[in-house]
Design an enzyme around this catalytic site. Structure first.
Site, PDB file in Angstrom:
ATOM      1  CG  ASP A 230      -0.161   0.026   2.538  1.00 16.25           C
ATOM      2  OD1 ASP A 230       0.364   0.914   2.746  1.00 16.25           O
ATOM      3  OD2 ASP A 230      -0.515  -0.853   3.272  1.00 16.25           O
TER       4      ASP A 230
ATOM      5  CG  HIS B  77       7.279  -7.939  -0.387  1.00 15.28           C
ATOM      6  ND1 HIS B  77       6.842  -8.505   0.846  1.00 15.28           N
ATOM      7  CD2 HIS B  77       8.841  -8.325  -0.337  1.00 15.28           C
ATOM      8  CE1 HIS B  77       7.754  -9.197   1.473  1.00 15.28           C
ATOM      9  NE2 HIS B  77       8.845  -9.305   0.914  1.00 15.28           N
TER      10      HIS B  77
ATOM     11  CB  CYS C  12       3.457  -5.278 -19.841  1.00 12.96           C
ATOM     12  SG  CYS C  12       3.250  -6.318 -21.048  1.00 12.96           S
TER      13      CYS C  12
END
Ligand code: APR
Length: 257
Positions: A106, A121, A129
């Site tokens: 977040d 992470h 893509c």
């Protein structure tokens, strides 16, 4: 609840030149963001996080995986930073150098005012893509996901027409090299390291406080539950980050709050 901050920790923070925060899901829990394992509700209760957070899962059923991440992104966009995020940002105005290293995907540290946050992470709002890795600009606004979420076709890449994947690090993938190197460098140079709201289970992030502890850096853990870091931390502040972190700020810098 009265929080007691040990005087030795207050003294260490008064003279600290560089402080590192390593944060995990527990820091966002009080903003209402379910931890990874708690996020398996609604449409996804038949799955484990490990079944959805992999490249194989996306290849097998991209609508299921994209829908789960869009639902999580919506939850984040509707959430607000909490007192722990804000206290961590405020400490940066008191110490010469502060680094925030997070395992969270977040953006609540940034929205609380922290700068240069290292996202080990990845980030929900940085999709790219699956085929050619070109970054993809999301539509502005909050995704409008029904309660419990839904399957959703991912957008397609405007360069190669491949499918867009979430901007997070999946199980089995490497951590972003630049972020990881910067995190190790910060842990190598800090005077005080806080591990806040992480279970210390997931490698390699869980090894960072141990790097610092080996250098006899003051390692502080903030967590209501015990973890494998308990025996390595000099101070274990037991409780919710949203309670402990502001209390710590007030104890160390009483004139500034
Ligand atoms: N304040 C502080 N800590 C809390 C709070 C709180 N209010 N609530 C829960 N915690 C603690 C729990 O006790 C637990 O130790 O937060 C920790 C959350 O652990 P995990 O869910 O394992 O989260 P984290 O350590 O961030 O996991 C690391 O694993 O699931 C993967 O990629 C995912 O980034 C995640 C990584």
């Amino acid at each position: 609840m009265t929080v007691t901050i040990p005087p030795e920790l207050i003294a260490a923070l008064h003279v600290a030149k560089k402080v590192v925060f390593l944060t995990g899901a527990g820091v966002s829990a009080e903003s209402g963001i379910p931890t990874f394992r708690d996020a398996m509700t609604g449409l996804w209760e038949r799955y484990s996080a490990e079944q959805l957070a992999t490249a194989d899962a996306f290849t097998r059923d991209r609508e299921l995986v994209w829908g789960w991440y869009e639902w999580r992104r919506m939850q984040v966009m509707k959430a607000e930073p909490n007192a722990a995020h804000r206290a961590i940002a405020a400490i940066a105005s008191q110490v010469a150098s502060v680094d925030v290293i997070t395992q969270n995907v977040d953006d609540l540290h940034e929205r609380a005012g922290s700068h240069n946050v290292l996202h080990l992470h990845g980030q929900l709002n940085r999709p790219f893509c699956f085929a050619c890795r070109q970054p993809h600009a999301l539509q502005p606004g909050t995704p409008d996901e029904p309660e419990g979420g839904r399957r959703l076709a991912p957008p397609q890449c405007n360069r190669c027409n491949g499918y867009i994947r979430p901007g997070v690090v999946w199980f089995g993938e490497m951590l972003p090299e630049a972020e990881w190197n910067a995190a190790v460098e910060a842990c190598d140079a800090c005077d005080v390291l806080f591990s806040v709201g992480t279970s210390s289970l997931v490698q390699p992030a869980a090894g960072l406080p141990l790097l610092a502890a080996r250098r006899r850096v003051t390692v502080v853990q903030v967590n209501p539950n015990s973890t494998s870091l308990d025996s390595h931390a000099r101070f274990n502040l037991v409780g919710a980050a949203g309670v402990i972190m502001p209390a710590l700020f007030d104890a160390v810098w009483p004139a500034s709050s």
